[in-house]
Write a protein that holds these residues in place. Structure first.
Motif, PDB file in Angstrom:
ATOM      1  N   ARG A 190       0.854  -1.189   0.000  1.00 58.51           N
ATOM      2  CA  ARG A 190       0.000   0.000   0.000  1.00 58.51           C
ATOM      3  C   ARG A 190       0.888   1.236   0.000  1.00 58.51           C
ATOM      4  O   ARG A 190       1.929   1.253   0.647  1.00 58.51           O
ATOM      5  N   PHE A 224       1.993   4.988   0.923  1.00 63.99           N
ATOM      6  CA  PHE A 224       1.827   6.026   1.941  1.00 63.99           C
ATOM      7  C   PHE A 224       2.850   7.135   1.699  1.00 63.99           C
ATOM      8  O   PHE A 224       3.860   6.923   1.017  1.00 63.99           O
ATOM      9  N   THR A 225       2.539   8.289   2.268  1.00 64.14           N
ATOM     10  CA  THR A 225       3.419   9.449   2.109  1.00 64.14           C
ATOM     11  C   THR A 225       4.408   9.509   3.266  1.00 64.14           C
ATOM     12  O   THR A 225       4.021   9.274   4.415  1.00 64.14           O
ATOM     13  N   TYR A 262      -4.222   6.455   7.662  1.00 68.93           N
ATOM     14  CA  TYR A 262      -5.620   6.817   7.926  1.00 68.93           C
ATOM     15  C   TYR A 262      -6.389   5.614   8.481  1.00 68.93           C
ATOM     16  O   TYR A 262      -6.307   4.513   7.940  1.00 68.93           O
ATOM     17  N   ARG A 315     -12.654   0.190   6.600  1.00 71.61           N
ATOM     18  CA  ARG A 315     -12.493  -0.996   5.758  1.00 71.61           C
ATOM     19  C   ARG A 315     -11.034  -1.398   5.546  1.00 71.61           C
ATOM     20  O   ARG A 315     -10.745  -2.355   4.861  1.00 71.61           O
ATOM     21  N   SER A 370      -4.680  -1.923   6.243  1.00 73.34           N
ATOM     22  CA  SER A 370      -3.497  -1.218   6.760  1.00 73.34           C
ATOM     23  C   SER A 370      -3.779  -0.668   8.142  1.00 73.34           C
ATOM     24  O   SER A 370      -2.903  -0.646   9.012  1.00 73.34           O
ATOM     25  N   CYS A 371      -5.009  -0.208   8.345  1.00 78.39           N
ATOM     26  CA  CYS A 371      -5.361   0.333   9.656  1.00 78.39           C
ATOM     27  C   CYS A 371      -5.358  -0.788  10.694  1.00 78.39           C
ATOM     28  O   CYS A 371      -4.804  -0.628  11.787  1.00 78.39           O
ATOM     29  N   THR A 430      -6.308  10.847   3.479  1.00 81.16           N
ATOM     30  CA  THR A 430      -5.159  10.147   2.888  1.00 81.16           C
ATOM     31  C   THR A 430      -4.158  11.136   2.286  1.00 81.16           C
ATOM     32  O   THR A 430      -2.983  10.825   2.126  1.00 81.16           O
ATOM     33  N   THR A 456      -5.873  10.300  -7.868  1.00 84.26           N
ATOM     34  CA  THR A 456      -6.570   9.227  -7.159  1.00 84.26           C
ATOM     35  C   THR A 456      -5.637   8.675  -6.090  1.00 84.26           C
ATOM     36  O   THR A 456      -4.603   8.112  -6.409  1.00 84.26           O
ATOM     37  N   TYR A 457      -5.995   8.838  -4.808  1.00 84.43           N
ATOM     38  CA  TYR A 457      -5.206   8.250  -3.731  1.00 84.43           C
ATOM     39  C   TYR A 457      -5.789   6.915  -3.281  1.00 84.43           C
ATOM     40  O   TYR A 457      -5.110   6.127  -2.656  1.00 84.43           O
TER      41      TYR A 457
HETATM   42  C1  LIG Z   1       0.706   8.801  -3.740  1.00 88.46           C
HETATM   43  C2  LIG Z   1      -0.181   8.301  -2.613  1.00 88.46           C
HETATM   44  C3  LIG Z   1       0.070   8.695  -1.317  1.00 88.46           C
HETATM   45  C4  LIG Z   1      -0.750   8.228  -0.268  1.00 88.46           C
HETATM   46  N1  LIG Z   1      -0.467   8.621   0.998  1.00 88.46           N
HETATM   47  C5  LIG Z   1      -1.236   8.151   2.026  1.00 88.46           C
HETATM   48  C6  LIG Z   1      -0.936   8.496   3.387  1.00 88.46           C
HETATM   49  O1  LIG Z   1       0.034   9.174   3.680  1.00 88.46           O
HETATM   50  N2  LIG Z   1      -1.771   8.021   4.357  1.00 88.46           N
HETATM   51  C7  LIG Z   1      -2.858   7.222   4.074  1.00 88.46           C
HETATM   52  O2  LIG Z   1      -3.567   6.813   5.004  1.00 88.46           O
HETATM   53  N3  LIG Z   1      -3.133   6.864   2.804  1.00 88.46           N
HETATM   54  C8  LIG Z   1      -2.362   7.300   1.783  1.00 88.46           C
HETATM   55  N4  LIG Z   1      -2.638   6.935   0.500  1.00 88.46           N
HETATM   56  C9  LIG Z   1      -3.848   6.140   0.252  1.00 88.46           C
HETATM   57  C10 LIG Z   1      -3.655   4.662   0.550  1.00 88.46           C
HETATM   58  O3  LIG Z   1      -2.667   4.109  -0.300  1.00 88.46           O
HETATM   59  C11 LIG Z   1      -4.997   3.927   0.288  1.00 88.46           C
HETATM   60  O4  LIG Z   1      -6.031   4.481   1.061  1.00 88.46           O
HETATM   61  C12 LIG Z   1      -4.887   2.449   0.552  1.00 88.46           C
HETATM   62  O5  LIG Z   1      -6.007   1.817  -0.028  1.00 88.46           O
HETATM   63  C13 LIG Z   1      -4.891   2.123   2.032  1.00 88.46           C
HETATM   64  O6  LIG Z   1      -4.865   0.720   2.196  1.00 88.46           O
HETATM   65  P1  LIG Z   1      -5.855  -0.008   3.184  1.00 88.46           P
HETATM   66  O7  LIG Z   1      -5.168  -1.252   3.551  1.00 88.46           O
HETATM   67  O8  LIG Z   1      -6.265   0.938   4.252  1.00 88.46           O
HETATM   68  O9  LIG Z   1      -7.147  -0.309   2.326  1.00 88.46           O
HETATM   69  P2  LIG Z   1      -7.241  -1.380   1.147  1.00 88.46           P
HETATM   70  O10 LIG Z   1      -6.938  -2.749   1.672  1.00 88.46           O
HETATM   71  O11 LIG Z   1      -6.440  -0.897  -0.017  1.00 88.46           O
HETATM   72  O12 LIG Z   1      -8.770  -1.315   0.750  1.00 88.46           O
HETATM   73  C14 LIG Z   1      -9.781  -1.974   1.550  1.00 88.46           C
HETATM   74  C15 LIG Z   1     -11.099  -1.265   1.265  1.00 88.46           C
HETATM   75  O13 LIG Z   1     -11.002   0.048   1.815  1.00 88.46           O
HETATM   76  C16 LIG Z   1     -11.394   1.003   0.858  1.00 88.46           C
HETATM   77  N5  LIG Z   1     -10.588   2.226   1.086  1.00 88.46           N
HETATM   78  C17 LIG Z   1      -9.277   2.403   0.803  1.00 88.46           C
HETATM   79  N6  LIG Z   1      -8.882   3.656   1.186  1.00 88.46           N
HETATM   80  C18 LIG Z   1      -9.989   4.224   1.723  1.00 88.46           C
HETATM   81  C19 LIG Z   1     -10.244   5.504   2.299  1.00 88.46           C
HETATM   82  N7  LIG Z   1      -9.299   6.438   2.404  1.00 88.46           N
HETATM   83  N8  LIG Z   1     -11.485   5.773   2.738  1.00 88.46           N
HETATM   84  C20 LIG Z   1     -12.475   4.854   2.663  1.00 88.46           C
HETATM   85  N9  LIG Z   1     -12.305   3.615   2.130  1.00 88.46           N
HETATM   86  C21 LIG Z   1     -11.075   3.330   1.662  1.00 88.46           C
HETATM   87  C22 LIG Z   1     -11.129   0.358  -0.490  1.00 88.46           C
HETATM   88  O14 LIG Z   1     -12.007   0.886  -1.461  1.00 88.46           O
HETATM   89  C23 LIG Z   1     -11.438  -1.101  -0.214  1.00 88.46           C
HETATM   90  O15 LIG Z   1     -12.801  -1.336  -0.352  1.00 88.46           O
HETATM   91  C24 LIG Z   1      -1.842   7.362  -0.554  1.00 88.46           C
HETATM   92  C25 LIG Z   1      -2.077   6.956  -1.868  1.00 88.46           C
HETATM   93  C26 LIG Z   1      -1.261   7.427  -2.886  1.00 88.46           C
HETATM   94  C27 LIG Z   1      -1.532   6.972  -4.293  1.00 88.46           C
END
Ligand SMILES: Cc1cc2nc3c(=O)[nH]c(=O)nc-3n(C[C@H](O)[C@H](O)[C@H](O)COP(=O)(O)OP(=O)(O)OC[C@H]3O[C@@H](n4cnc5c(N)ncnc54)[C@H](O)[C@@H]3O)c2cc1C
Length: 350
Positions: A187, A189-190, A206, A210, A213-214, A249, A347-348
């Motif tokens: 995944r 992250f910044t 964050y 769902r 990572s959290c 995010t 798209t993040y």
């Molecule tokens: C360049 C870049 C920088 C980023 N920097 C950060 C950062 O610093 N901190 C950070 O927390 N994230 C950041 N993100 C976003 C992060 O990569 C995604 O939110 C990622 O999906 C988190 O993984 P997860 O395991 O939480 O959820 P996943 O396992 O990927 O997804 C599980 C479910 O959660 C849903 N979901 C994912 N993100 C969100 C959300 N934000 N709100 C609601 N539902 C969500 C998905 O649609 C899916 O259904 C960044 C993304 C990019 C492209």
């Protein structure tokens, strides 16, 4: 007009030639990806497609069934990443294309320098919306994180409790990711901050309902070792005048950017967080932040689109979900009639 590739004297390059009947499919996917990622691309006289974006140049040419990708990058890790991403994309169109050979393969080491092992040394709650993880790396490797690249993929075993198996670079010059039981969660992250004196970096993750990572960040143990793939990706918002927006995010990237912009940059930022408890100090004196709260039912896209441009030639930078980024991009091109070069709607998550 495409942006110039910097440091041409220190570039690395690679070419993959292959035969494929439906070059038009590859071309349209190439265009689609450039549009989604806001990468400026152009069609050259020989009908090839080219994107140049700061650190890299990718060119796709097709003559009948003869196709070729030419890549130029300033860092070997970007070259390997781009070649791997292209090969993965082509393999989805036709699995036989996964055997593509890249010309840089002979020069590539099997231990990718874009993999850094980091030890978790601290975890702290930031408001109700983030876990801040502080990670320690070696004194040599901390220097990788001091440059213009702000994002990393966090690598950890996809199946909790398994020992991690890290990626390697294979004989084709491509990244080989562990599969099956050893598959890694990856995944993005910044890097919120870097402390070179302590060899540490921090990430704000964050806490959404769902996210795996959290859940992982909640149960992670001090002393656990994870992989960091990168850094790569672009900085946050830049320019002499900026209108910035994002959700939880994007808050780490935006606050980091506000703390590093020159004092001559002016503008404003619209940030969506959970509630008042999530408000963080503004690191900038000249960029005002308007905080929006989910608990109050605020609408990030609506407020962002109603916010006046700080200057006609201001840069607009926005990052949140795919749907929100698309809405902002359409609004910026349509209602605000901005130039493509003024808009970054990213798209993040999706
Ligand atoms: C360049 C870049 C920088 C980023 N920097 C950060 C950062 O610093 N901190 C950070 O927390 N994230 C950041 N993100 C976003 C992060 O990569 C995604 O939110 C990622 O999906 C988190 O993984 P997860 O395991 O939480 O959820 P996943 O396992 O990927 O997804 C599980 C479910 O959660 C849903 N979901 C994912 N993100 C969100 C959300 N934000 N709100 C609601 N539902 C969500 C998905 O649609 C899916 O259904 C960044 C993304 C990019 C492209």
């Amino acid at each position: 007009m495409a942006e110039k590739l910097t440091n041409k004297s220190t570039h690395v390059s690679s070419i993959a030639r292959f035969s494929f009947e439906r070059c038009d499919i590859i071309k349209s996917l190439f265009e689609q990806r450039c549009n989604e990622e806001e990468l400026p691309f152009e069609t050259l006289e020989d009908d090839s497609l080219r994107v140049i974006d700061g650190d890299m140049e990718v060119r796709f040419t097709a003559c009948g069934q003869d196709c070729a990708f030419h890549i130029v990058a300033t860092r070997q890790l970007d070259l390997i990443e781009i070649c791997s991403t292209i090969t993965e994309g082509l393999a989805q169109i036709d699995p036989s294309l996964s055997k593509l050979s890249w010309s840089h393969a002979a020069d590539t080491l099997d231990s990718p320098d874009c993999l850094t092992l980091a030890t978790i040394i601290e975890r702290e709650a930031i408001g109700c919306s983030w876990w801040r993880l502080v990670l320690e790396v070696s004194p040599v490797e901390i220097t990788k994180f001091l440059g213009a690249h702000w994002h990393v993929q966090v690598l950890r075993p996809g199946r909790p409790g398994r020992d991690p198996v890290w990626p390697v670079v294979n004989a084709h010059g491509l990244v080989e990711w562990p599969t099956g039981q050893n598959e890694l969660s990856r995944r993005v992250f910044t890097i919120r901050s870097v402390d070179q004196s302590k060899n540490t970096i921090s990430l704000d993750i964050y806490r959404h309902d769902r996210g795996s990572s959290c859940r992982w960040a909640e149960t992670v143990l001090i002393g656990d070792v994870i992989g960091l793939w990168g850094p790569s990706g672009r900085r946050g918002p830049e320019g002499h005048s900026i209108l910035v927006g994002g959700d939880e995010t994007a808050v780490p990237a935006i606050l980091r950017a506000l703390g590093t912009l020159p004092p001559t940059t002016t503008g404003c930022a619209v940030l969506m967080v959970g509630d008042e408890g999530d408000v963080q100090p503004n690191p900038s004196n000249q960029i005002a932040i308007k905080w929006l709260f989910r608990a109050r039912g605020d609408d990030l896209v609506a407020v962002f689109c109603e916010t006046p441009m700080p200057a006609p030639d201001a840069n607009l930078w926005f990052a949140a979900s795919q749907e929100q980024a698309r809405a902002v991009r359409e609004h910026a091109r349509g209602d605000r009639a901005l130039e493509r070069s003024q808009i970054k709607a990213l798209t993040y998550w999706s």
